[in-house]
Design a protein around this motif. Structure first.
Motif, short mmCIF file in Angstrom:
data_model
loop_
_atom_site.label_atom_id
_atom_site.label_comp_id
_atom_site.label_asym_id
_atom_site.label_seq_id
_atom_site.Cartn_x
_atom_site.Cartn_y
_atom_site.Cartn_z
N THR A 143 -6.43 1.58 -9.10
CA THR A 143 -7.28 2.77 -8.99
C THR A 143 -8.72 2.32 -9.04
O THR A 143 -9.21 1.89 -10.09
CB THR A 143 -6.99 3.76 -10.13
N THR B 6 -14.58 4.38 -3.80
CA THR B 6 -13.67 4.61 -2.68
C THR B 6 -13.89 3.60 -1.56
O THR B 6 -13.09 3.54 -0.62
CB THR B 6 -13.87 6.02 -2.12
N PRO C 18 -7.84 3.89 2.76
CA PRO C 18 -7.51 5.25 2.32
C PRO C 18 -7.02 6.09 3.47
O PRO C 18 -7.50 6.00 4.60
CB PRO C 18 -8.85 5.77 1.76
N SER C 19 -6.05 6.93 3.19
CA SER C 19 -5.48 7.79 4.21
C SER C 19 -6.48 8.86 4.63
O SER C 19 -7.11 9.51 3.80
CB SER C 19 -4.20 8.44 3.69
N CYS D 185 0.85 -1.19 0.00
CA CYS D 185 0.00 0.00 0.00
C CYS D 185 0.89 1.24 0.00
O CYS D 185 1.85 1.32 0.78
CB CYS D 185 -0.92 0.03 1.22
N ASP D 186 0.57 2.21 -0.85
CA ASP D 186 1.35 3.43 -0.87
C ASP D 186 0.90 4.36 0.25
O ASP D 186 0.04 4.02 1.06
CB ASP D 186 1.27 4.11 -2.24
N ASP D 187 1.49 5.57 0.32
CA ASP D 187 1.20 6.49 1.42
C ASP D 187 -0.22 7.04 1.39
O ASP D 187 -0.67 7.63 2.37
CB ASP D 187 2.21 7.64 1.41
N ARG D 188 -0.93 6.85 0.28
CA ARG D 188 -2.32 7.31 0.19
C ARG D 188 -3.32 6.16 0.32
O ARG D 188 -4.51 6.36 0.12
CB ARG D 188 -2.55 8.04 -1.13
N ASN E 254 -3.36 3.31 -1.57
CA ASN E 254 -3.66 2.64 -2.84
C ASN E 254 -2.80 1.39 -2.98
O ASN E 254 -1.58 1.44 -2.76
CB ASN E 254 -3.39 3.58 -4.02
N ASN F 37 -5.58 11.40 6.59
CA ASN F 37 -4.82 12.60 6.94
C ASN F 37 -4.86 13.66 5.85
O ASN F 37 -4.46 14.80 6.09
CB ASN F 37 -3.35 12.22 7.21
N ASP F 38 -5.33 13.28 4.66
CA ASP F 38 -5.32 14.24 3.56
C ASP F 38 -6.23 15.42 3.87
O ASP F 38 -5.85 16.59 3.70
CB ASP F 38 -5.77 13.57 2.27
#
Length: 307
Positions: A187, A191, A215-216, A141-144, A146, A218-219
């Motif tokens: 993608t 969501t 999903p993060s 999983c990436d920082d967002r 995904n 913190n955005d």
């Protein structure tokens, strides 16, 4: 003239006979495409002939120079020319002249031809060997939040797909040794999708992995904090600017007032008062002297003015 024509006809007949003989004696038994997975052993067979008098393996790899393995039945002797130890006869060449490649590597890719000379004729069989390298599959999983699927250093390039539908476009990166790394980021159309499965399709075997990414959150928080900080910075800048502007106006006003107003000090007052005081004292002394003199002149005899 007639004799020369007959000789020409006889010569052509001999040539045709020789060509037919060569065609009958020399037989090519196919050109086969084969593949082997890197690290495994591979066996290539020759055309089976019971009365073979000579067998020769001619190897032309894509990288490096050619090599050869040979066997002569009349001398019961084998020889090798420029071939590495990884390539050798599978069994005894007089019984089975198959070639074995141990621990196949990318450098083994190329053409392998077996030539057999027998009483029935000459036989050839050629192999076009392709080495397969299974990719290293990773899913994270990436920082967002995904899912990212990576099929690293595969040969040929792996085909990445997702169990749930995705509109991502894989990216490929080639390496010097002929392998390819494929990267695909999931993608989702919705969501709400969190649990996904990555499938890497490859001729050496398919692989799959699953992961649950969230999903993060913190955005949105970071966005709000950024907006608030921006407003605070703008407000602070305006306040500081206004303060310095107001302070500068006061300094200018004080400077102008001090330049136009006359200077006055207590010393000047003292200097102005002292001459007047001296004058008054002198007048008083003169007045007293005159008074004393007048009084002394008007007194009767025998009396003197009091001191």
């Amino acid at each position: 003239m007639k004799a020369r024509a007959n000789m020409n006809i006889a010569g052509k007949t001999v040539c045709v006979f020789v060509l037919l003989t060569i065609t009958k004696v020399t037989r090519t038994v196919g050109n086969n495409r084969v593949s082997a997975t890197v690290g495994n052993n591979s066996v290539l067979s020759c055309p089976p002939q019971s009365n073979a008098t000579m067998v020769t393996w001619k190897i032309n790899p894509k990288v490096g120079g050619p090599c050869a393995l040979g066997y002569r039945a009349d001398q019961n002797k084998t020889d090798r020319t420029n071939c590495s130890d990884s390539m050798n006869w599978k069994f005894r060449p007089d019984r089975d002249p198959a070639l074995e490649i141990r621990r196949v590597g990318i450098a083994h890719e190329g053409n392998y031809t077996c030539e057999v000379v027998a009483t029935e004729g000459n036989f050839h069989k050629t192999y076009d060997l392709t080495v397969l390298v299974p990719p290293r599959l990773t899913l994270y999983c990436d920082d967002r939040g995904n899912p990212v699927c990576e099929a690293a250093a595969g040969k040929p390039a792996a085909q990445i797909s997702w169990v749930r539908e995705s509109n991502s476009t894989p990216k490929e990166e080639g390496h010097d040794n002929g392998t390819v790394t494929v990267l695909s980021k999931f993608t989702a159309y919705s969501t709400n999708v969190t649990n996904t499965t990555c499938i890497a399709s490859h001729p050496a075997g398919n692989q799959s992995k699953s992961i649950a990414c969230y999903p993060s959150k913190n955005d949105g928080f970071i966005l709000h904090v950024s907006i608030i900080l921006s407003f605070l910075c703008i407000f602070t800048f305006m306040a500081v600017t206004y303060y310095f502007k107001l302070h500068s106006d006061r300094l200018c006003h004080k400077t102008k007032t001090s330049e136009t107003a006359p200077t006055h000090s207590p010393q000047d007052d003292t200097m102005e008062v002292e001459p007047y005081t001296t004058y008054v004292q002198k007048e008083n002394v003169i007045y007293n002297s005159v008074s004393d003199l007048t009084v002394g002149q008007n007194l009767p005899q025998g009396l003197s003015p009091a001191t």
